[in-house]
Design an enzyme around this catalytic site. Structure first.
Site, PDB file in Angstrom:
ATOM      1  N   ARG A  57     102.641  -7.823   1.540  1.00 39.62           N
ATOM      2  CA  ARG A  57     101.698  -8.796   1.930  1.00 39.62           C
ATOM      3  C   ARG A  57     101.578  -9.510   2.945  1.00 39.62           C
ATOM      4  NH1 ARG A  57      99.142  -9.439  -3.247  1.00 39.62           N
ATOM      5  NH2 ARG A  57     101.931 -10.038  -3.613  1.00 39.62           N
ATOM      6  N   ASN A 116      98.299  -5.286  -3.480  1.00 34.08           N
ATOM      7  CA  ASN A 116      99.251  -4.199  -4.524  1.00 34.08           C
ATOM      8  C   ASN A 116      98.512  -3.658  -5.427  1.00 34.08           C
ATOM      9  OD1 ASN A 116     101.521  -5.169  -3.467  1.00 34.08           O
ATOM     10  ND2 ASN A 116     102.015  -6.472  -4.727  1.00 34.08           N
TER      11      ASN A 116
END
Length: 93
Positions: free
Chosen positions: A21, A40
Protein backbone atom coordinates in the site's frame (compact mmCIF):
# COMPACT_ATOMS: atom_id res chain seq x y z
CA UNK A 1 -9.43 11.82 -25.05
CA UNK A 2 -8.19 12.02 -21.47
CA UNK A 3 -11.28 12.55 -19.33
CA UNK A 4 -11.40 12.01 -15.59
CA UNK A 5 -12.31 8.48 -14.53
CA UNK A 6 -12.50 6.23 -11.48
CA UNK A 7 -10.47 3.03 -11.55
CA UNK A 8 -11.05 0.40 -8.88
CA UNK A 9 -8.57 -2.50 -8.84
CA UNK A 10 -8.30 -5.61 -6.70
CA UNK A 11 -4.76 -6.97 -6.45
CA UNK A 12 -4.26 -10.67 -5.61
CA UNK A 13 -1.08 -12.34 -4.39
CA UNK A 14 1.27 -11.75 -1.48
CA UNK A 15 0.45 -8.06 -1.19
CA UNK A 16 -0.22 -7.55 2.53
CA UNK A 17 2.48 -7.02 5.13
CA UNK A 18 5.11 -6.16 2.50
CA UNK A 19 4.67 -2.38 2.09
CA UNK A 20 2.46 -2.75 -0.99
CA UNK A 21 0.00 0.00 0.00
CA UNK A 22 2.83 2.41 0.82
CA UNK A 23 4.51 1.80 -2.55
CA UNK A 24 1.15 2.11 -4.33
CA UNK A 25 0.61 5.51 -2.71
CA UNK A 26 4.16 6.61 -3.55
CA UNK A 27 3.67 5.57 -7.18
CA UNK A 28 0.30 7.35 -7.40
CA UNK A 29 1.89 10.53 -6.03
CA UNK A 30 4.79 10.22 -8.49
CA UNK A 31 2.37 9.86 -11.41
CA UNK A 32 0.51 12.91 -10.08
CA UNK A 33 -3.06 14.08 -10.40
CA UNK A 34 -4.55 11.00 -8.72
CA UNK A 35 -6.78 10.87 -5.66
CA UNK A 36 -8.01 7.76 -3.88
CA UNK A 37 -6.69 5.06 -1.59
CA UNK A 38 -5.11 1.64 -1.12
CA UNK A 39 -6.82 -0.67 1.40
CA UNK A 40 -6.05 -4.15 2.76
CA UNK A 41 -9.06 -6.46 2.45
CA UNK A 42 -9.88 -9.31 4.84
CA UNK A 43 -9.38 -11.92 2.10
CA UNK A 44 -5.71 -10.96 1.54
CA UNK A 45 -6.21 -8.71 -1.48
CA UNK A 46 -5.48 -4.99 -1.72
CA UNK A 47 -8.15 -2.70 -3.16
CA UNK A 48 -6.88 0.36 -5.01
CA UNK A 49 -9.22 3.21 -5.96
CA UNK A 50 -7.80 5.99 -8.12
CA UNK A 51 -9.55 8.97 -9.64
CA UNK A 52 -7.99 11.30 -12.16
CA UNK A 53 -7.15 11.48 -15.84
CA UNK A 54 -7.59 8.16 -17.65
CA UNK A 55 -3.95 8.14 -18.79
CA UNK A 56 -2.71 8.50 -15.20
CA UNK A 57 -5.04 5.76 -13.95
CA UNK A 58 -3.74 3.47 -16.71
CA UNK A 59 -0.18 4.22 -15.63
CA UNK A 60 -0.99 3.19 -12.06
CA UNK A 61 -2.79 0.06 -13.29
CA UNK A 62 0.21 -0.88 -15.47
CA UNK A 63 2.47 -0.52 -12.42
CA UNK A 64 0.15 -2.69 -10.33
CA UNK A 65 0.30 -5.40 -13.00
CA UNK A 66 3.86 -5.22 -14.27
CA UNK A 67 5.83 -2.89 -12.04
CA UNK A 68 8.50 -3.58 -9.49
CA UNK A 69 5.99 -4.00 -6.67
CA UNK A 70 6.80 -5.34 -3.21
CA UNK A 71 5.55 -8.84 -2.50
CA UNK A 72 4.12 -10.84 -5.38
CA UNK A 73 1.21 -9.88 -7.62
CA UNK A 74 -0.67 -12.90 -9.00
CA UNK A 75 -3.38 -10.91 -10.75
CA UNK A 76 -5.28 -7.65 -10.95
CA UNK A 77 -8.97 -7.17 -11.73
CA UNK A 78 -10.26 -3.69 -12.41
CA UNK A 79 -13.44 -1.82 -13.20
CA UNK A 80 -13.84 1.69 -14.61
CA UNK A 81 -16.44 4.27 -13.75
CA UNK A 82 -17.29 7.90 -13.18
CA UNK A 83 -15.36 9.79 -10.47
CA UNK A 84 -17.23 10.24 -7.20
CA UNK A 85 -14.82 12.70 -5.59
CA UNK A 86 -14.44 13.26 -1.88
CA UNK A 87 -10.78 12.21 -1.60
CA UNK A 88 -8.07 14.38 -0.12
CA UNK A 89 -5.07 13.17 -2.10
CA UNK A 90 -4.06 9.51 -2.17
CA UNK A 91 -4.32 7.70 1.16
CA UNK A 92 -3.37 4.44 2.79
CA UNK A 93 -6.34 2.97 4.62
Amino acid sequence: MNEDVRMTAWVRGRVQGVGFRWFTRANALEIGGLAGFALNLDDGRVQVVAEGQRENCHRLLDWLRDGDTPGRVDGVTEIWGTPRGGYDGFEIR
